[in-house]
Design a protein around this motif. Structure first.
Motif, PDB file in Angstrom:
ATOM      1  N   GLU A  92       0.847  -1.188   0.000  1.00  0.00           N
ATOM      2  CA  GLU A  92       0.000   0.000   0.000  1.00  0.00           C
ATOM      3  C   GLU A  92       0.885   1.241   0.000  1.00  0.00           C
ATOM      4  O   GLU A  92       1.835   1.344   0.770  1.00  0.00           O
TER       5      GLU A  92
ATOM      6  N   GLU B  41     -10.915   6.964  -6.227  1.00  0.00           N
ATOM      7  CA  GLU B  41     -11.573   5.669  -6.090  1.00  0.00           C
ATOM      8  C   GLU B  41     -10.776   4.573  -6.792  1.00  0.00           C
ATOM      9  O   GLU B  41     -10.704   3.445  -6.318  1.00  0.00           O
TER      10      GLU B  41
ATOM     11  N   GLU C 248      -7.983   3.679  -4.491  1.00  0.00           N
ATOM     12  CA  GLU C 248      -8.505   2.829  -3.414  1.00  0.00           C
ATOM     13  C   GLU C 248      -8.688   1.390  -3.888  1.00  0.00           C
ATOM     14  O   GLU C 248      -8.311   0.444  -3.186  1.00  0.00           O
TER      15      GLU C 248
ATOM     16  N   SER D 233      -3.782   4.239  -0.312  1.00  0.00           N
ATOM     17  CA  SER D 233      -4.379   5.360   0.394  1.00  0.00           C
ATOM     18  C   SER D 233      -4.060   6.622  -0.404  1.00  0.00           C
ATOM     19  O   SER D 233      -3.067   6.655  -1.121  1.00  0.00           O
TER      20      SER D 233
ATOM     21  N   GLU E 157     -12.929   7.816   0.357  1.00  0.00           N
ATOM     22  CA  GLU E 157     -12.060   7.370   1.447  1.00  0.00           C
ATOM     23  C   GLU E 157     -10.853   8.265   1.663  1.00  0.00           C
ATOM     24  O   GLU E 157     -10.307   8.313   2.754  1.00  0.00           O
TER      25      GLU E 157
END
Length: 135
Positions: A31, A46, A49, A54, A74
Motif C-alpha cells: 500500500e 476511487e 482505493e 491510500s 475514502e
C-alpha cells in the motif's frame, strides 16, 4: 456534478487514473500513500482505493471537494491552489497523479498570476513532498 452524471466522463476519468497509476510502476503488494492533484469529485481517488492504496486529494474547487465529501470518498481532501505550492510535509507521498489539472497552471486566472512562476512553485513543492524515490 456534470462529471458524476455523464457515464462517458466517468469511464474516461477512470481509465486515465488506471493508466496514471500503472505508469507510476509502484511496488506490487504494498500500500502506498498517493497524492491526487486536482482530485475534483474523487473519481480518480476511487481507482487508487480499488488498487489498495491510500490517497489525499487536493483541488482548488471547493464545490468539487464538497461533492467528493457527499460521495463519501475514502481519501483525505485538501482545498488548495497547486500554483501556490503544495502545503505538505517533505517526503510524505510515495507518488502523485494528476488527471486534467496541471495544464491549468498555464492559465492566468488573476492578474497577479504568473504561469511560469506558478509552474515552478508547483513542481518545486511536488518534488519536496515526494519521498526519496517517489514517483
Amino acid at each position: 456534478r456534470k462529471y458524476l452524471h455523464n457515464s462517458r466522463m466517468i469511464e474516461i476519468q477512470g481509465t486515465m487514473a488506471e493508466r496514471a497509476l500503472e505508469m507510476l510502476c509502484l511496488p506490487e503488494g504494498r500500500e502506498c500513500l498517493l497524492l491526487d492533484i486536482g482530485c475534483g469529485t474523487g473519481l480518480s481517488g476511487e481507482v487508487l482505493e480499488e488498487e489498495g492504496h491510500s490517497w489525499i486529494g487536493t483541488d482548488i474547487s471547493l464545490p468539487m471537494l464538497n461533492v467528493a465529501t457527499e460521495r463519501g470518498v475514502e481519501g483525505g481532501l485538501v482545498h488548495d491552489d497547486m500554483g501556490a505550492g503544495l502545503a505538505f510535509r517533505d517526503g510524505v507521498f510515495d507518488g502523485a497523479i494528476s488527471i486534467s489539472a496541471v495544464q491549468w497552471l498555464c492559465n492566468a486566472e488573476k492578474s497577479e498570476h504568473n504561469p511560469r512562476k506558478r509552474l515552478q512553485k508547483f513542481f518545486e513543492s511536488l518534488y519536496k513532498c515526494l519521498r526519496r524515490g517517489g514517483r
